[in-house]
Design a protein around this motif. Sequence first.
Motif, PDB file in Angstrom:
ATOM      1  N   ILE A 174      -7.223  -4.056 -10.086  1.00  0.00           N
ATOM      2  CA  ILE A 174      -7.167  -4.808  -8.825  1.00  0.00           C
ATOM      3  C   ILE A 174      -8.200  -5.930  -8.838  1.00  0.00           C
ATOM      4  O   ILE A 174      -7.912  -7.084  -8.497  1.00  0.00           O
ATOM      5  CB  ILE A 174      -7.413  -3.861  -7.627  1.00  0.00           C
TER       6      ILE A 174
ATOM      7  N   PHE B 190      -3.558  -3.260  -3.293  1.00  0.00           N
ATOM      8  CA  PHE B 190      -4.546  -3.993  -2.493  1.00  0.00           C
ATOM      9  C   PHE B 190      -3.890  -5.196  -1.848  1.00  0.00           C
ATOM     10  O   PHE B 190      -3.171  -5.952  -2.504  1.00  0.00           O
ATOM     11  CB  PHE B 190      -5.702  -4.453  -3.379  1.00  0.00           C
TER      12      PHE B 190
ATOM     13  N   ASN C 138       0.805  -1.227   0.000  1.00  0.00           N
ATOM     14  CA  ASN C 138       0.000   0.000   0.000  1.00  0.00           C
ATOM     15  C   ASN C 138       0.836   1.273   0.000  1.00  0.00           C
ATOM     16  O   ASN C 138       0.467   2.263  -0.639  1.00  0.00           O
ATOM     17  CB  ASN C 138      -0.955   0.002   1.198  1.00  0.00           C
TER      18      ASN C 138
ATOM     19  N   HIS D  95      -6.239   5.168   1.971  1.00  0.00           N
ATOM     20  CA  HIS D  95      -6.568   3.759   1.912  1.00  0.00           C
ATOM     21  C   HIS D  95      -7.801   3.460   2.743  1.00  0.00           C
ATOM     22  O   HIS D  95      -8.134   4.164   3.700  1.00  0.00           O
ATOM     23  CB  HIS D  95      -5.407   2.824   2.210  1.00  0.00           C
TER      24      HIS D  95
ATOM     25  N   LEU E  77      -7.110  -1.266   0.758  1.00  0.00           N
ATOM     26  CA  LEU E  77      -7.051  -0.809  -0.627  1.00  0.00           C
ATOM     27  C   LEU E  77      -6.572   0.631  -0.683  1.00  0.00           C
ATOM     28  O   LEU E  77      -7.168   1.505  -0.044  1.00  0.00           O
ATOM     29  CB  LEU E  77      -8.443  -0.918  -1.270  1.00  0.00           C
TER      30      LEU E  77
ATOM     31  N   VAL F 240     -13.417  -3.796  -2.432  1.00  0.00           N
ATOM     32  CA  VAL F 240     -12.971  -3.398  -3.765  1.00  0.00           C
ATOM     33  C   VAL F 240     -14.109  -2.718  -4.525  1.00  0.00           C
ATOM     34  O   VAL F 240     -13.895  -1.730  -5.236  1.00  0.00           O
ATOM     35  CB  VAL F 240     -12.419  -4.617  -4.524  1.00  0.00           C
TER      36      VAL F 240
ATOM     37  N   ASN G 212     -13.449  -8.772   1.358  1.00  0.00           N
ATOM     38  CA  ASN G 212     -12.538  -8.315   0.309  1.00  0.00           C
ATOM     39  C   ASN G 212     -13.283  -7.795  -0.917  1.00  0.00           C
ATOM     40  O   ASN G 212     -12.989  -6.711  -1.426  1.00  0.00           O
ATOM     41  CB  ASN G 212     -11.611  -9.468  -0.092  1.00  0.00           C
TER      42      ASN G 212
ATOM     43  N   VAL H  21      -8.640   0.560  -9.852  1.00  0.00           N
ATOM     44  CA  VAL H  21      -9.322  -0.465  -9.063  1.00  0.00           C
ATOM     45  C   VAL H  21      -9.846  -1.584  -9.969  1.00  0.00           C
ATOM     46  O   VAL H  21      -9.915  -2.740  -9.567  1.00  0.00           O
ATOM     47  CB  VAL H  21     -10.455   0.156  -8.221  1.00  0.00           C
TER      48      VAL H  21
ATOM     49  N   GLY I 232     -14.366   0.674  -3.433  1.00  0.00           N
ATOM     50  CA  GLY I 232     -13.247   1.411  -3.983  1.00  0.00           C
ATOM     51  C   GLY I 232     -13.503   1.926  -5.384  1.00  0.00           C
ATOM     52  O   GLY I 232     -13.031   3.009  -5.756  1.00  0.00           O
TER      53      GLY I 232
ATOM     54  N   CYS J 107      -3.019   2.117  -7.547  1.00  0.00           N
ATOM     55  CA  CYS J 107      -3.811   1.367  -6.582  1.00  0.00           C
ATOM     56  C   CYS J 107      -3.020   0.165  -6.079  1.00  0.00           C
ATOM     57  O   CYS J 107      -2.303  -0.488  -6.848  1.00  0.00           O
ATOM     58  CB  CYS J 107      -5.112   0.873  -7.216  1.00  0.00           C
TER      59      CYS J 107
END
Length: 431
Positions: free
Chosen positions: A214, A182, A171, A401, A386, A413, A409, A211, A416, A180
């Motif tokens: 990610i 994660f 991070n 973050h 994240l 995201v 999880n 994202v 995000g 980004c």
Amino acid sequence: MKSTTVAKNLRSGEWPLLEYLRELESRFAKVEPNLLAFVPEEDRWARLYREAKELLRRYPEPDHRPPLFGVPVGVKDIFHIEGFETRAGSLLPPEALSGMEASAVKRLKDACALIIGKTVTAEFAYIAPGPTRNPHNPEHTPGGSSSGSAAAVAAGLCLVAIGTQTVGSVNRPAAFCGICGFKPSYGKVPTDGVIPLAPSTDHIGWLASDVDGIELTAQALVPDWKLSQTEERPKLGIPDGPYLDYVTGDARLYFQETCAVLRAAGYTLLEVPAFPDFEELYRWHHLLVAGEATRAHERWYPKYKPLYRPETTELIERGLKISALDLETARAVRQRQREYIAALMQQRGIDAWISPSATGPAPRGLNSTGDSVMQLPWTQAGLPLLNIPTGFVRGLPVGIHIAGPWAKNETLVRWGLDIESLFKTPAKCPT
């Protein structure tokens, strides 16, 4: 262009893989000699063209191509990859460090990613930095220990890169490089085939320019990843107290402006007193890292001690003085921290936490990878975290973050994605 768009174009053939690879080779030749994000590899591009042609032979029909077909991925040089040496940013002989290929790497290969190469790491994923520069300003650190992974993505040398985080090693470099980053909840991605630093708190994480990237990578690295359809905006907690006191003045001011943007967009933000014993949490986490690092290196350190850099030597020597009882206490602190955060979130009706992703922008100089303190409470508790870039301070990227509940999880995201959309895309790296 979004990461998912690039991946889609590579799968469909709209962007022919060999043509894409030629353009990447040209950019690599221009940027990498000054960036130094990758471990040198002889005949890198001959290998990559062979592997790309093999992918095209195996999957001639676009509709049958896996999700990361042809996507260039960097891999931190503490992951074992078949056919590659592992040096872990150290001077130790690679044959001493060899091991079976990491499951995470196998999953990327199964998704038909192209491994562009090993990315530079701080020695043994700790703090002794490698040669990598920050792509926004070569006089500043890119962060660490996943320094090469972050810089390579930020400079457009790969679409995705994987790294590890024991305190803040995914991070923080993501924040310093304006991308980004994660890390999922602890244990979500197996760490076999990865040289450990502190197994009780080592996480595998990944970095992408957005994202979308990610989430795309998560679907390959986490077999049970389920795309969340949540539309509800989370109630965000700001952890007020000694933890936020580490943030420098201009970065603290920018964080307040970022919170104002979120409030204006309809988010509820609540300042919550948190971590009153932060100094103790800090002490116990670093004790755990030192104690476990010493045990992780017990095969190598007695034989190769003169080859270790001073920062890593100090860590291991400190760990030699830590008792088994203190180590068990430090591990118990991790569990209590997770329970404390969960209870506080339930008590105050908080869905996720928001905080600055670093104490400020990337520091000048290459002798340090910066301070990982802002990631510590979330990594210690093993919570998903994240990073999202939000702008610039003193001409360098900064971000926030978001820490989510244990094992949430996918939802984190998805949240995000919406938060990312509220901020202008950071300026392209000058490299």
